[in-house]
Design an enzyme around this catalytic site. Structure first.
Site, PDB file in Angstrom:
ATOM      1  N   THR A   1      -4.857  -2.134  14.103  1.00  0.00           N
ATOM      2  CA  THR A   1      -3.613  -2.279  13.348  1.00  0.00           C
ATOM      3  C   THR A   1      -2.519  -1.623  14.190  1.00  0.00           C
ATOM      4  O   THR A   1      -2.764  -0.607  14.833  1.00  0.00           O
ATOM      5  CB  THR A   1      -3.669  -1.584  11.971  1.00  0.00           C
TER       6      THR A   1
ATOM      7  N   GLU B   1      -6.797  -5.624   8.260  1.00  0.00           N
ATOM      8  CA  GLU B   1      -8.045  -5.261   7.584  1.00  0.00           C
ATOM      9  C   GLU B   1      -8.615  -6.397   6.756  1.00  0.00           C
ATOM     10  O   GLU B   1      -9.754  -6.330   6.291  1.00  0.00           O
ATOM     11  CB  GLU B   1      -7.814  -4.054   6.658  1.00  0.00           C
TER      12      GLU B   1
ATOM     13  N   LYS C   1      12.121   6.023  -4.215  1.00  0.00           N
ATOM     14  CA  LYS C   1      11.865   6.690  -5.488  1.00  0.00           C
ATOM     15  C   LYS C   1      13.157   7.321  -5.976  1.00  0.00           C
ATOM     16  O   LYS C   1      13.596   8.341  -5.462  1.00  0.00           O
ATOM     17  CB  LYS C   1      10.751   7.717  -5.321  1.00  0.00           C
TER      18      LYS C   1
ATOM     19  N   TRP D   1      10.942   3.301  -9.356  1.00  0.00           N
ATOM     20  CA  TRP D   1      10.699   2.779  -8.014  1.00  0.00           C
ATOM     21  C   TRP D   1      11.634   1.612  -7.734  1.00  0.00           C
ATOM     22  O   TRP D   1      11.736   0.675  -8.535  1.00  0.00           O
ATOM     23  CB  TRP D   1       9.252   2.288  -7.892  1.00  0.00           C
TER      24      TRP D   1
HETATM   25  P1  ADP Z   1       0.378  -3.402  10.922  1.00  0.00           P
HETATM   26  O1  ADP Z   1       0.249  -2.557   9.692  1.00  0.00           O
HETATM   27  O2  ADP Z   1      -0.466  -2.931  12.023  1.00  0.00           O
HETATM   28  O3  ADP Z   1       1.752  -3.830  11.275  1.00  0.00           O
HETATM   29  P2  ADP Z   1      -0.634  -5.756   9.635  1.00  0.00           P
HETATM   30  O4  ADP Z   1      -0.206  -7.008  10.254  1.00  0.00           O
HETATM   31  O5  ADP Z   1      -2.030  -5.595   9.259  1.00  0.00           O
HETATM   32  O6  ADP Z   1      -0.324  -4.715  10.672  1.00  0.00           O
HETATM   33  O7  ADP Z   1       0.332  -5.414   8.434  1.00  0.00           O
HETATM   34  C1  ADP Z   1      -0.033  -5.637   7.116  1.00  0.00           C
HETATM   35  C2  ADP Z   1       1.098  -5.278   6.187  1.00  0.00           C
HETATM   36  O8  ADP Z   1       2.218  -6.128   6.385  1.00  0.00           O
HETATM   37  C3  ADP Z   1       0.755  -5.453   4.742  1.00  0.00           C
HETATM   38  O9  ADP Z   1       0.004  -4.376   4.245  1.00  0.00           O
HETATM   39  C4  ADP Z   1       2.123  -5.577   4.104  1.00  0.00           C
HETATM   40  O10 ADP Z   1       2.715  -4.324   3.889  1.00  0.00           O
HETATM   41  C5  ADP Z   1       2.911  -6.302   5.155  1.00  0.00           C
HETATM   42  N1  ADP Z   1       2.993  -7.725   4.829  1.00  0.00           N
HETATM   43  C6  ADP Z   1       2.287  -8.735   5.348  1.00  0.00           C
HETATM   44  N2  ADP Z   1       2.660  -9.913   4.819  1.00  0.00           N
HETATM   45  C7  ADP Z   1       3.638  -9.649   3.936  1.00  0.00           C
HETATM   46  C8  ADP Z   1       4.446 -10.436   3.040  1.00  0.00           C
HETATM   47  N3  ADP Z   1       4.334 -11.758   2.986  1.00  0.00           N
HETATM   48  N4  ADP Z   1       5.335  -9.793   2.263  1.00  0.00           N
HETATM   49  C9  ADP Z   1       5.476  -8.456   2.312  1.00  0.00           C
HETATM   50  N5  ADP Z   1       4.759  -7.662   3.124  1.00  0.00           N
HETATM   51  C10 ADP Z   1       3.863  -8.238   3.928  1.00  0.00           C
END
Ligand code: ADP
Length: 542
Positions: A186, A331, A440, A445
């Site tokens: 990640t 993940e 917050k 929120w």
């Molecule tokens: P990193 O955390 O390493 O940048 P990821 O690609 O695994 O990599 O990121 C996942 C995160 O991206 C999700 O947990 C979420 O917070 C955000 N995310 C992914 N797709 C969306 C979406 N369509 N809308 C809002 N947030 C998103």
């Protein structure tokens, strides 16, 4: 009593075998990293070269369980290697080249990768960090002899030369379907990089689930352009689900700018494409300046961060392209949900339809949702109550690589995504925020995503980000940070007035500032940590 069906382990090589047998002549087109020209091959040929690659890897001493790293764009060579590596039972570790060099070195060392396959673009980068990569025994540059540069990289050889010493006379390794096949860290939007170790089985099931009609909905009649890189969590399954269904693949190489993408979309007759919102910002701007249209594209998958409503509306109303908003994470292999329209919502149009489409949607079979409060108590699916989103399924991580003893699942086996959201009675998820980014204010929120979504709808705004800044009375209040469209300078009052009526009054940001650029992470997300750092000394107007 056991069933009496055949034991047919879900191994990744079966995907490219099927593609070669059933769709052998189907094209895979790639933009060459060398000169930007187009190279054409077929699934049959990709399989042959993947077999040759597997045989050649075996000669290098690569065996089941070993890690092989790539620093590479989406091209047919990367795909051949991808199937070749898992075909010997080894693990393809797709490294994100957009990370900081220190992070790349740390990740490769942590993974203990044995070989590094890299595109020409990344030779200087690899040379800079090579001294810190003691586990790498050999470097292979994904090019031919004619384009091979002078380099100090250990054992460096051009891929074509390396592969020419091999042939397709190889039998895929018969590993267990639960054996590891892919590794992706990640990018550390929160905390340090963590390795997610995919298995053959998890990737096959993920690709099958994603290919179904409510999700990617792929068929042999599709032409797919994965702008999302292989190094961004398996290119959202496309490098598996496209060959699985026989869809033609168009690989964009190193050129992900609006003009280059438009050229490929049009010249190759692309029907489906996928990428993060920042990429589509580039394409939409280019379409607008050129007054161009999209003649074959039917669907665009947008995910990785929230797809702004204005972007969905632009694609659908101006260009007749259906937007599929997707959510997921490394993940989760990575797809967690898709916003396709269930029959109960088929009548929606106009604003009501776009209200639904800003949601992140519903999960495919193989993904289960759970919504809890901080104490782990289940929350109602009423579309209003916010909670921590947790997930479970055969393509969701159960632990991180080389951190196997750190538990990451709750009492019921669910993984906490770190995202906060609501789920409505129809089963649609809406992400409010990352739990660390939610603002917050006075015990309530405020969703930074919702505010950003509304702000980018203003005609003078190119990109928007919202962060919480300290407030003596309310703890935190939202600050809106804006990149204006070229040549525009929207006034604070005008943008905030534009937002009023579109979100609750108490959620309207306290202030707005203009910046030239908003920092992004290596996977194209707004980097809230960097933005908070930028505005560390900022004080709200009294
Ligand atoms: P990193 O955390 O390493 O940048 P990821 O690609 O695994 O990599 O990121 C996942 C995160 O991206 C999700 O947990 C979420 O917070 C955000 N995310 C992914 N797709 C969306 C979406 N369509 N809308 C809002 N947030 C998103």
């Amino acid at each position: 009593m056991l069933g009496l069906m055949q034991d047919w382990p879900l191994l990744l090589h079966r995907i490219i075998d099927h593609a070669a047998i059933q769709h052998g002549g189907r094209e895979v087109v790639s933009r060459a990293v060398e000169d930007g020209g187009l190279r054409r091959t077929t699934y049959a040929r990709i399989r042959e070269r993947a077999l040759a690659c597997a045989k050649r890897l075996t000669r290098e001493g690569v065996k089941a369980g070993d890690r092989v790293a790539t620093l590479a764009w989406n091209t047919e060579r990367h795909l051949e290697l991808w199937y070749g590596v898992s075909g010997v039972g080894a693990i393809t570790h797709t490294v994100n080249p957009r990370l900081f060099p220190e992070q790349i070195a740390w990740i490769i060392d942590h993974a203990q990768d044995r070989m590094l396959f890299l595109d020409l673009t990344f030779v200087p980068l690899a040379e800079r960090i090579a001294a810190r990569l003691p586990s790498i025994e050999r470097y292979v540059v994904l090019t031919d002899t004619a384009h091979m540069p002078e380099t100090s990289l250990k054992g460096a050889v051009a891929f074509e030369e390396w592969l020419a010493e091999s042939d397709a006379d190889f039998v895929w390794a018969a590993v267990d379907e639960n054996a590891a096949a892919g590794l992706c860290y990640t990018s550390g939007t929160t905390g340090g990089p963590k390795g997610v170790l995919y298995s053959h089985r998890s990737n096959v099931l993920h690709a099958l689930a994603c290919a179904t009609p409510d999700f990617l909905g792929l068929s042999s009649r599709d032409t797919v352009l994965p702008v999302v890189p292989l190094f961004h969590a398996n290119s959202w399954s496309l490098a598996y689900s496209a060959p699985m269904t026989g869809a033609k693949l168009v690989m964009p190489g190193a050129k992900l700018d609006g003009p280059s993408l438009l050229e490929l979309l049009e010249s190759e007759g692309v029907t489906l494409t996928a990428a993060v919102p920042t990429v589509w910002l580039g394409l939409l701007q280019h379409l607008e300046t050129k007054g161009a249209s999209l003649s074959t594209l039917k669907r665009v998958v947008i995910g990785g961060s929230a797809c702004p409503r204005a972007m969905t509306e632009a694609f659908e109303t101006k260009y007749g392209v259906t937007v599929s908003h997707a959510w997921g994470m490394t993940e989760m292999s990575p797809i967690g949900s898709f916003c396709s329209i269930k029959p109960a919502y088929a009548h929606l149009e106009g604003d009501a339809l776009y209200d639904l489409k800003v949601k992140q949607g519903h999960p495919p079979f193989t993904v289960e949702f759970r919504l809890t409060d901080d104490a782990g108590v289940d929350q109602p699916w009423d579309g209003a109550t916010q909670g921590r989103l947790k997930v479970r399924g055969p393509s969701v991580a159960s632990a991180y690589f080389r951190r196997e003893d750190e538990p990451i699942l709750d009492d019921r086996g669910f993984f906490d995504t770190g995202d906060v959201g609501t789920i409505d009675p129809g089963g649609y998820l809406q992400i409010t925020d990352r739990s660390k980014d939610v603002i917050k204010s006075g015990g309530e929120w405020i969703s930074s995503i919702e505010l950003e979504n509304v702000a980018v709808g203003h005609p003078d705004v190119l990109e928007a980000a919202v962060i919480g800044v300290p407030h003596p009375k309310w703890d935190e209040r939202p600050l809106l940070v804006i990149v204006p469209k070229p040549g525009r300078t929207p006034a604070r009052e005008a943008v905030l007035a534009f937002m009023s009526g579109k979100v609750a009054k108490w959620q309207i940001p306290d202030d707005m500032v203009l910046v030239e650029a908003i920092p992004h992470t290596a996977t194209g997300k707004i980097q809230k940590t960097a933005l908070r750092e930028m505005f560390r000394d900022y004080r709200l107007p009294a």
